[in-house]
Enzyme design. Structure first.
Site, PDB file in Angstrom:
ATOM      1  N   GLU A  56      36.784  -8.674 -16.160  1.00  0.00           N
ATOM      2  CA  GLU A  56      36.374 -10.085 -16.228  1.00  0.00           C
ATOM      3  C   GLU A  56      36.981 -10.887 -15.075  1.00  0.00           C
ATOM      4  OE1 GLU A  56      34.100 -10.918 -18.231  1.00  0.00           O
ATOM      5  OE2 GLU A  56      34.244  -9.714 -20.066  1.00  0.00           O
ATOM      6  N   CYS A 102      11.757 -12.432 -17.982  1.00  0.00           N
ATOM      7  CA  CYS A 102      12.062 -12.856 -19.357  1.00  0.00           C
ATOM      8  C   CYS A 102      13.157 -13.916 -19.404  1.00  0.00           C
ATOM      9  CB  CYS A 102      12.474 -11.657 -20.217  1.00  0.00           C
ATOM     10  SG  CYS A 102      11.137 -10.493 -20.567  1.00  0.00           S
ATOM     11  N   CYS A 150      16.802  -5.169 -20.864  1.00  0.00           N
ATOM     12  CA  CYS A 150      16.340  -6.498 -21.278  1.00  0.00           C
ATOM     13  C   CYS A 150      16.123  -6.540 -22.795  1.00  0.00           C
ATOM     14  CB  CYS A 150      15.048  -6.852 -20.549  1.00  0.00           C
ATOM     15  SG  CYS A 150      14.362  -8.443 -21.073  1.00  0.00           S
ATOM     16  N   SER A 195      25.885  -4.520 -19.361  1.00  0.00           N
ATOM     17  CA  SER A 195      25.454  -3.558 -18.343  1.00  0.00           C
ATOM     18  C   SER A 195      26.449  -2.406 -18.194  1.00  0.00           C
ATOM     19  CB  SER A 195      25.242  -4.275 -17.000  1.00  0.00           C
ATOM     20  OG  SER A 195      26.438  -4.855 -16.528  1.00  0.00           O
ATOM     21  N   LYS A 241      29.887  -2.670 -17.520  1.00  0.00           N
ATOM     22  CA  LYS A 241      30.919  -2.874 -16.509  1.00  0.00           C
ATOM     23  C   LYS A 241      32.291  -2.406 -16.985  1.00  0.00           C
ATOM     24  CE  LYS A 241      30.262  -7.322 -16.268  1.00  0.00           C
ATOM     25  NZ  LYS A 241      29.178  -7.434 -17.264  1.00  0.00           N
ATOM     26  N   SER A 242      32.674  -2.812 -18.202  1.00  0.00           N
ATOM     27  CA  SER A 242      33.987  -2.424 -18.716  1.00  0.00           C
ATOM     28  C   SER A 242      34.051  -0.916 -18.930  1.00  0.00           C
ATOM     29  CB  SER A 242      34.299  -3.153 -20.031  1.00  0.00           C
ATOM     30  OG  SER A 242      34.351  -4.550 -19.808  1.00  0.00           O
ATOM     31  N   GLU A 243      32.936  -0.346 -19.395  1.00  0.00           N
ATOM     32  CA  GLU A 243      32.828   1.104 -19.578  1.00  0.00           C
ATOM     33  C   GLU A 243      33.100   1.832 -18.255  1.00  0.00           C
ATOM     34  OE1 GLU A 243      32.076   2.303 -22.562  1.00  0.00           O
ATOM     35  OE2 GLU A 243      31.656   4.407 -22.139  1.00  0.00           O
TER      36      GLU A 243
HETATM   37 ZN   LIG Z   1      12.344  -8.540 -19.824  1.00  0.00          ZN
END
Ligand SMILES: [Zn+2]
Length: 199
Positions: free
Chosen positions: A90, A187, A146, A21, A23-25
């Site tokens: 982290e 999913c 996703c 997602s 986060k580190s960026e």
């Molecule tokens: Zn999905």
């Protein structure tokens, strides 16, 4: 994300979301801006996280910033005390003492940016994240894309040999032959629980 930061004292920003997602960026982006503004900035990461590079935090997108490894929350406080801006990558992997360590850094006047997974692959709260999200001054929950449908993903799917990992598998398996995907809620496939766990 445009916001007005306090003009004095320390505070806590939490950046969370599933894997992939950014986060580190985002952590690197915030700490780099602090550095450009002339602040003393440091990124700390857990010593167990040696995925890419021991001396740096590297995002999946390729951004990179030097980081020091800490074996415990006490190490985080020892290494980061005196810095103006402290990034913790982290953060969910640190022991419970990380909450007090962060509070101590804030009391010393530091801006702390803590990035991590809010939920583990079971979709359960991860480590100290529930408390950190609660005490944070600013929270950003990022979403990934996703892997199945391309929709906004808020969960991390763990796969072992291409199948959903069992609910009872160890949360952290260093070097295991498994893989992770970002998934949206429809999913996401929960792992099966063993007899032992449901009894
Ligand atoms: Zn999905």
């Amino acid at each position: 994300m445009i916001r007005t930061h306090p003009n004095r004292g320390g505070w806590l920003e939490v950046v969370c979301g599933p894997m992939f997602s950014g986060k580190s960026e985002e952590l690197i982006r915030r700490l780099r801006r602090a550095e450009i503004a002339g602040q003393r900035a440091l990124i700390v990461k857990p010593a167990v996280d040696n995925r890419y590079d021991v001396g740096h935090v590297v995002s999946h997108a390729g951004s990179k910033m030097r980081a020091v490894s800490a074996g415990s929350s006490a190490d985080v406080l020892r290494l980061a005390a005196g810095y103006d801006a402290v990034g913790i990558d982290e953060v969910q992997f640190f022991d419970d003492g990380i909450v007090d360590a962060i509070e101590s850094l804030i009391a010393l006047g530091a801006r702390v940016v803590a990035a991590g997974l809010a939920q583990d692959f079971r979709a359960q709260p991860f480590g100290s994240m529930p408390t950190l999200l609660c005490v944070a001054d600013f929270v950003d929950k990022l979403e990934a894309v996703c892997h199945r449908c391309g929709g906004p993903a808020t969960l991390t799917q763990r796969l072992v040999d291409g199948r959903p990992a069992s609910f009872d598998g160890a949360t952290v398996q260093i070097g295991a032959l498994d893989s992770y995907e970002a998934r949206c809620r429809p999913c996401y496939e929960p792992g099966e629980r063993s007899e032992r766990a449901t009894a």
